[in-house]
Design a protein around this motif. Structure first.
Motif, mmCIF file in Angstrom:
data_model
loop_
_atom_site.group_PDB
_atom_site.id
_atom_site.type_symbol
_atom_site.label_atom_id
_atom_site.label_comp_id
_atom_site.label_asym_id
_atom_site.label_seq_id
_atom_site.Cartn_x
_atom_site.Cartn_y
_atom_site.Cartn_z
ATOM 1 N N ARG A 1 9.029 67.831 -24.649
ATOM 2 C CA ARG A 1 8.785 67.343 -26.016
ATOM 3 C C ARG A 1 8.594 68.530 -26.954
ATOM 4 N NH1 ARG A 1 4.843 64.308 -25.134
ATOM 5 N NH2 ARG A 1 6.227 62.630 -24.466
ATOM 6 N N PRO B 1 7.816 70.715 -30.172
ATOM 7 C CA PRO B 1 6.969 70.560 -31.365
ATOM 8 C C PRO B 1 7.834 70.497 -32.617
ATOM 9 C CG PRO B 1 6.856 72.814 -30.555
ATOM 10 C CD PRO B 1 7.643 72.041 -29.535
ATOM 11 N N LEU C 1 3.174 76.906 -30.256
ATOM 12 C CA LEU C 1 3.168 75.456 -30.035
ATOM 13 C C LEU C 1 4.190 75.062 -28.972
ATOM 14 C CD1 LEU C 1 2.734 73.904 -33.609
ATOM 15 C CD2 LEU C 1 1.007 74.273 -31.830
ATOM 16 N N SER D 1 3.174 73.155 -25.525
ATOM 17 C CA SER D 1 3.641 71.769 -25.490
ATOM 18 C C SER D 1 4.372 71.474 -24.184
ATOM 19 C CB SER D 1 4.591 71.493 -26.662
ATOM 20 O OG SER D 1 3.921 71.539 -27.895
ATOM 21 N N PHE E 1 1.316 64.272 -25.325
ATOM 22 C CA PHE E 1 0.892 65.326 -26.246
ATOM 23 C C PHE E 1 2.012 65.603 -27.251
ATOM 24 C CE2 PHE E 1 0.456 69.730 -27.622
ATOM 25 C CZ PHE E 1 -0.901 69.823 -27.910
ATOM 26 N N PHE E 2 1.694 65.463 -28.543
ATOM 27 C CA PHE E 2 2.640 65.716 -29.626
ATOM 28 C C PHE E 2 2.073 66.827 -30.500
ATOM 29 C CE2 PHE E 2 3.017 61.355 -28.323
ATOM 30 C CZ PHE E 2 4.363 61.034 -28.416
ATOM 31 N N ALA E 3 2.910 67.803 -30.874
ATOM 32 C CA ALA E 3 2.447 68.912 -31.712
ATOM 33 C C ALA E 3 3.280 68.995 -32.985
ATOM 34 C CB ALA E 3 2.532 70.234 -30.950
ATOM 35 N N GLU F 1 0.461 65.581 -18.939
ATOM 36 C CA GLU F 1 1.702 64.848 -19.220
ATOM 37 C C GLU F 1 2.366 64.403 -17.920
ATOM 38 O OE1 GLU F 1 4.177 64.045 -21.551
ATOM 39 O OE2 GLU F 1 3.142 64.508 -23.430
ATOM 40 N N ILE G 1 -2.386 70.552 -20.484
ATOM 41 C CA ILE G 1 -1.368 69.774 -21.200
ATOM 42 C C ILE G 1 -0.203 69.420 -20.281
ATOM 43 C CG2 ILE G 1 0.367 69.828 -23.039
ATOM 44 C CD1 ILE G 1 -1.626 71.560 -24.643
#
Length: 232
Positions: free
Chosen positions: A182, A184, A174, A178, A161-163, A154, A150
């Motif tokens: 960004r 979560p 998370l 992440s 990647f969005f959680a 990125e 991840i």
């Protein structure tokens, strides 16, 4: 002739925006009918994207689920050809394997674009989960592989990647997997439809940009990394 040789991508003259919905369908998603709300949200997402003529031609969607097993519930297709699956909740939460599968799916799709000479925006992986991983623990081999995948993905521009955590999701986990830039988000009271509407509006905005532009999105969450993203 192999499947790869007969892949036909709709609107090849348009740049494409590939998105993987990475969805938790573990047994706990039955509680509070989260699974029903998730199914409704996916259908709403398709309907919203189809309203926009440009987004309809440019957004490609795939669905990877994880519960009893990791499964490609719907391989990449145009929004027009996307048939929302009816998901059923069962099993555990093999999140690590699911993230790996989503990444593999994106790399395969990018290869298909390149083979056909199709431009594309930076792919999205959009994770929704209500629990914690059952196939990896912090510091073990799969955990380290997923975090590296991840963070490096990125950093090198392979994907965004969005959680999203719902209900009893382990937000600390998370946050650790992440990208650091960004945060979560925790979905309030399982507002799945509102979240999918945000996602559809965001995808519409990305698809209206020129590949390479920075896109400013609505930021209802007020969290780091959700309001401005690179499109390539």
């Amino acid at each position: 002739m192999t499947l790869e040789e007969i892949v036909e991508i709709s609107y090849p003259q348009q740049p494409h925006c590939p998105t993987v919905l990475l969805l938790d369908i573990s047994g706990s998603m039955i509680v509070g009918d989260k699974i029903g709300q998730l199914n409704d949200g996916i259908r709403a997402f398709k309907e919203e994207i189809e309203k926009d003529e440009l987004a309809r031609k440019r957004v490609d969607l795939a669905v990877v689920t994880f519960g009893q097993k990791v499964d490609v519930a719907h391989d990449f297709s145009s929004i027009e050809d996307f048939e929302p699956p009816t998901l059923e909740a069962d099993g555990l939460t093999p999140l690590g394997g699911a993230i790996r599968k989503a990444s593999e799916l994106i790399e395969k799709r990018k290869d298909e674009y390149k083979k056909e000479g199709i431009d594309y925006y930076r792919p999205w992986i959009f994770l929704i989960t209500d629990g914690e991983p059952t196939d990896m623990n912090e510091g073990d081999e799969l955990w380290n592989e997923v975090v590296t995948l991840i963070h490096d993905g990125e950093k090198s521009g392979k994907f965004l990647f969005f959680a999203v955590g719902v209900d009893e999701a382990d937000m600390d986990t998370l946050a650790k997997i992440s990208p650091q830039h960004r945060t979560p988000i925790k979905l309030k009271e399982n507002h799945f439809n509102e979240m999918f509407l945000w996602l559809s509006r965001s995808q519409t905005k990305v698809s209206a940009s020129k590949p390479g532009e920075t896109v400013v999105l609505e930021d209802p969450f007020g969290l780091m990394g959700w309001g401005e993203i690179p499109s390539i």
